[in-house]
Motif scaffolding. Structure first.
Motif, PDB file in Angstrom:
ATOM      1  N   UNK A 290       0.812  -1.223   0.000  1.00 40.39           N
ATOM      2  CA  UNK A 290       0.000   0.000   0.000  1.00 40.39           C
ATOM      3  C   UNK A 290       0.846   1.273   0.000  1.00 40.39           C
ATOM      4  N   UNK A 291       2.018   1.241   0.609  1.00 39.82           N
ATOM      5  CA  UNK A 291       2.843   2.456   0.660  1.00 39.82           C
ATOM      6  C   UNK A 291       3.394   2.830  -0.709  1.00 39.82           C
ATOM      7  N   UNK A 292       3.362   1.874  -1.641  1.00 37.94           N
ATOM      8  CA  UNK A 292       3.797   2.164  -3.008  1.00 37.94           C
ATOM      9  C   UNK A 292       2.610   2.354  -3.952  1.00 37.94           C
ATOM     10  N   UNK A 293       1.425   2.390  -3.369  1.00 44.76           N
ATOM     11  CA  UNK A 293       0.203   2.522  -4.165  1.00 44.76           C
ATOM     12  C   UNK A 293      -0.676   3.676  -3.692  1.00 44.76           C
ATOM     13  N   UNK A 294      -1.061   3.659  -2.433  1.00 40.00           N
ATOM     14  CA  UNK A 294      -2.060   4.597  -1.930  1.00 40.00           C
ATOM     15  C   UNK A 294      -1.694   6.072  -2.131  1.00 40.00           C
ATOM     16  N   UNK A 295      -0.418   6.474  -1.992  1.00 38.62           N
ATOM     17  CA  UNK A 295      -0.101   7.896  -2.184  1.00 38.62           C
ATOM     18  C   UNK A 295      -0.373   8.399  -3.595  1.00 38.62           C
ATOM     19  N   UNK A 296      -0.583   7.489  -4.544  1.00 40.18           N
ATOM     20  CA  UNK A 296      -0.760   7.895  -5.941  1.00 40.18           C
ATOM     21  C   UNK A 296      -2.227   7.861  -6.374  1.00 40.18           C
ATOM     22  N   UNK A 297      -3.109   7.692  -5.406  1.00 44.79           N
ATOM     23  CA  UNK A 297      -4.542   7.855  -5.652  1.00 44.79           C
ATOM     24  C   UNK A 297      -4.890   9.269  -5.205  1.00 44.79           C
ATOM     25  N   UNK A 298      -5.227  10.128  -6.147  1.00 42.09           N
ATOM     26  CA  UNK A 298      -5.374  11.553  -5.852  1.00 42.09           C
ATOM     27  C   UNK A 298      -6.571  11.825  -4.944  1.00 42.09           C
ATOM     28  N   UNK A 299      -6.561  12.988  -4.329  1.00 41.18           N
ATOM     29  CA  UNK A 299      -7.666  13.386  -3.452  1.00 41.18           C
ATOM     30  C   UNK A 299      -8.968  13.518  -4.239  1.00 41.18           C
ATOM     31  N   UNK A 300      -8.873  13.943  -5.504  1.00 37.98           N
ATOM     32  CA  UNK A 300     -10.092  14.073  -6.315  1.00 37.98           C
ATOM     33  C   UNK A 300     -10.698  12.702  -6.614  1.00 37.98           C
ATOM     34  N   UNK A 301      -9.843  11.701  -6.843  1.00 36.98           N
ATOM     35  CA  UNK A 301     -10.351  10.342  -7.068  1.00 36.98           C
ATOM     36  C   UNK A 301     -10.978   9.800  -5.791  1.00 36.98           C
ATOM     37  N   UNK A 302     -10.324  10.004  -4.666  1.00 37.62           N
ATOM     38  CA  UNK A 302     -10.900   9.548  -3.398  1.00 37.62           C
ATOM     39  C   UNK A 302     -12.272  10.175  -3.174  1.00 37.62           C
ATOM     40  N   UNK A 303     -12.414  11.439  -3.526  1.00 34.94           N
ATOM     41  CA  UNK A 303     -13.711  12.109  -3.382  1.00 34.94           C
ATOM     42  C   UNK A 303     -14.758  11.472  -4.284  1.00 34.94           C
ATOM     43  N   UNK A 304     -14.355  11.117  -5.520  1.00 33.84           N
ATOM     44  CA  UNK A 304     -15.312  10.529  -6.460  1.00 33.84           C
ATOM     45  C   UNK A 304     -15.712   9.117  -6.059  1.00 33.84           C
ATOM     46  N   UNK A 305     -14.876   8.441  -5.263  1.00 33.37           N
ATOM     47  CA  UNK A 305     -15.240   7.122  -4.757  1.00 33.37           C
ATOM     48  C   UNK A 305     -16.253   7.223  -3.616  1.00 33.37           C
ATOM     49  N   UNK A 306     -16.342   8.414  -3.022  1.00 28.48           N
ATOM     50  CA  UNK A 306     -17.251   8.611  -1.889  1.00 28.48           C
ATOM     51  C   UNK A 306     -18.552   9.293  -2.289  1.00 28.48           C
ATOM     52  N   UNK A 307     -18.491  10.167  -3.293  1.00 32.84           N
ATOM     53  CA  UNK A 307     -19.689  10.870  -3.747  1.00 32.84           C
ATOM     54  C   UNK A 307     -19.553  11.151  -5.230  1.00 32.84           C
ATOM     55  N   UNK A 308     -20.675  11.401  -5.900  1.00 29.61           N
ATOM     56  CA  UNK A 308     -20.653  11.584  -7.341  1.00 29.61           C
ATOM     57  C   UNK A 308     -19.754  12.737  -7.749  1.00 29.61           C
ATOM     58  N   UNK A 309     -18.922  12.474  -8.750  1.00 27.02           N
ATOM     59  CA  UNK A 309     -17.993  13.473  -9.257  1.00 27.02           C
ATOM     60  C   UNK A 309     -18.665  14.310 -10.328  1.00 27.02           C
ATOM     61  N   UNK A 310     -18.265  15.575 -10.423  1.00 33.97           N
ATOM     62  CA  UNK A 310     -18.765  16.429 -11.499  1.00 33.97           C
ATOM     63  C   UNK A 310     -17.626  16.928 -12.367  1.00 33.97           C
ATOM     64  N   UNK A 311     -16.460  16.266 -12.274  1.00 32.12           N
ATOM     65  CA  UNK A 311     -15.282  16.712 -13.021  1.00 32.12           C
ATOM     66  C   UNK A 311     -15.202  15.981 -14.348  1.00 32.12           C
ATOM     67  N   UNK A 312     -16.007  16.409 -15.321  1.00 34.47           N
ATOM     68  CA  UNK A 312     -15.998  15.796 -16.641  1.00 34.47           C
ATOM     69  C   UNK A 312     -16.352  16.834 -17.678  1.00 34.47           C
ATOM     70  N   UNK A 313     -16.301  16.419 -18.947  1.00 31.67           N
ATOM     71  CA  UNK A 313     -16.563  17.359 -20.028  1.00 31.67           C
ATOM     72  C   UNK A 313     -18.014  17.825 -20.038  1.00 31.67           C
ATOM     73  N   UNK A 314     -18.916  17.013 -19.534  1.00 30.14           N
ATOM     74  CA  UNK A 314     -20.327  17.398 -19.461  1.00 30.14           C
ATOM     75  C   UNK A 314     -20.856  16.909 -18.129  1.00 30.14           C
ATOM     76  N   UNK A 315     -21.155  17.810 -17.220  1.00 29.40           N
ATOM     77  CA  UNK A 315     -21.449  17.349 -15.873  1.00 29.40           C
ATOM     78  C   UNK A 315     -22.393  18.278 -15.137  1.00 29.40           C
ATOM     79  N   UNK A 316     -22.923  17.768 -14.067  1.00 27.63           N
ATOM     80  CA  UNK A 316     -23.694  18.545 -13.114  1.00 27.63           C
ATOM     81  C   UNK A 316     -23.647  17.782 -11.814  1.00 27.63           C
ATOM     82  N   UNK A 317     -24.224  18.358 -10.772  1.00 29.06           N
ATOM     83  CA  UNK A 317     -24.233  17.655  -9.502  1.00 29.06           C
ATOM     84  C   UNK A 317     -25.112  16.411  -9.569  1.00 29.06           C
ATOM     85  N   UNK A 318     -25.890  16.283 -10.635  1.00 34.53           N
ATOM     86  CA  UNK A 318     -26.748  15.118 -10.793  1.00 34.53           C
ATOM     87  C   UNK A 318     -26.040  13.955 -11.471  1.00 34.53           C
TER      88      UNK A 318
END
Length: 395
Positions: free
Chosen positions: A164-192
């Protein structure tokens, strides 16, 4: 990586050299589209991430050490766009899949015994390690683990903390957020929810000039995915139509299933053509079978005269033979309409439609099979390619 590691340990320059050459080749393939050739697989994305995380134990001058962390980071960026935290599972489409919902409990009856079947994906184990969810059952893991499909893959659990020490640091905070709640960081997006487009290629199964095109929608209680693919053989890069899932819908049914979690229903396209033009949106899934451009020859004309779509069983619901016969239906959590020239030509009496349950299983899961067998020459005469289109509304 194994060749480089063992070659260095045994002071075998030839083995070390070829290990580094193979790493260079693998990195070059990854760099075509910043992703793994076999893309968005709940099992093999996890296997590859584990293997890449071994870079920390490799000789410091080995080729893979220079890029492994970057490849881990980019792979997770894609996963973050497909994972649906409202369904607690990885949305499709999938280049290879052994299950369709990481938490689903599938009840099967064999003689006098009943059991629950579910799917353990290695990627689900890794996601649980990153964001938790074991206690509140929000982790993308079947409950219980024992007896689930691919339960033996759980052996990797003992290894993941070590690397994990050679893996977990390379999972970005934005990805961690998207694993917990819907992401809106895309070419066409909304909170929905969000849409996503990307590409991948697996030579020689794909032509480099015709990569696979992926479209998807990830929203509250709904994931839709599709692949546009032009290959020489049916079944995707794995050449296996039972594992290649080029078009699918996942949705929350509103029913409480196994483990006390909301049941997820699925609709899958079972491919019968090597060339598929499928597209996904927030309210539709379209599948057509055009002629090949990448591999003309025997595929220069449409090669299939059938289209099949598989529907999961849903708790408390029994579907009759007339399901979608009039073009509309309502399932728990989802309203459906179906159309397209394949449906039209069969309704005109130039083909037939079947709807059956339980004749066979797919990777251990039972399903309803809706198949249209159509007059291919009739559509060719009209200058049309076979197409089926589902439109839906989450309810």
């Amino acid at each position: 990586m194994a060749a480089t590691y063992v070659g260095n340990m045994m002071q075998d320059d030839n083995m070390t050299h070829w290990g580094n050459v193979w790493a260079e080749q693998g990195i070059a393939e990854f760099d075509r589209y910043d992703k793994l050739n076999e893309f968005n697989s709940g099992t093999y994305a996890g296997v590859t991430l584990y293997a890449l995380s071994l870079w920390g134990y490799m000789p410091k001058n080995s080729t893979i050490v220079t890029r492994a962390a970057d490849m881990i980071e980019k792979t997770w960026e894609h996963i973050g766009m497909y994972y649906n935290p409202t369904l607690h599972t990885l949305g499709g489409p999938w280049d290879r899949a052994y299950g369709y919902d990481m938490v689903r409990q599938e009840k099967t009856v064999v003689f006098f015994f009943s059991s629950f079947r579910s799917y353990l994906g290695i990627l689900g184990i890794q996601i649980a390690g990153l964001i938790g969810g074991i206690k509140d059952k929000s982790a993308p893991l079947p409950v219980p683990l024992v007896g689930s499909n691919h339960f033996e893959d759980g052996a990797i659990m003992a290894m993941l903390p070590i690397i994990s020490k050679f893996h977990d640091p390379y999972v970005s905070s934005s990805v961690l957020s998207s694993l917990k709640s819907l992401s809106s960081s895309s070419s066409s997006s909304s909170m929905e929810g969000h849409t996503y487009f990307t590409q991948a290629v697996s030579p020689p199964y794909d032509s480099l000039s015709f990569p696979r095109n992926y479209t998807s929608y990830t929203g509250p209680g709904l994931s839709v995915g599709a692949i546009q693919v032009d290959e020489a053989s049916v079944g995707g890069p794995a050449l296996n139509p039972s594992q290649f899932q080029p078009a699918q819908v996942l949705w929350a049914t509103g029913n409480i299933g196994g483990g006390g979690r909301e049941e997820v229903g699925w609709i899958l396209h079972y491919p019968s053509s090597p060339v598929i033009n499928a597209s996904a949106s927030s309210n539709s899934l379209t599948v057509s079978y055009p002629p090949s451009q990448a591999f003309p020859g025997p595929n220069s004309t449409v090669t299939s005269n059938s289209m099949s779509f598989l529907f999961s069983g849903i708790k408390g619901v029994s579907l009759g033979n007339d399901f979608l016969m009039n073009g509309t239906a309502e399932l728990p959590g989802l309203k459906l309409t179906v159309g397209g020239n394949v449906v039209d030509v069969v309704n005109e009496g130039k083909g037939n439609r079947t709807f059956v349950y339980g004749e066979e299983d797919l990777n251990g899961f039972l399903f309803y099979n809706l198949t249209w067998v159509f007059d291919r020459e009739e559509l060719e005469g009209r200058g049309e390619v076979p197409e089926v289109r589902f439109e839906f509304e989450k309810v």
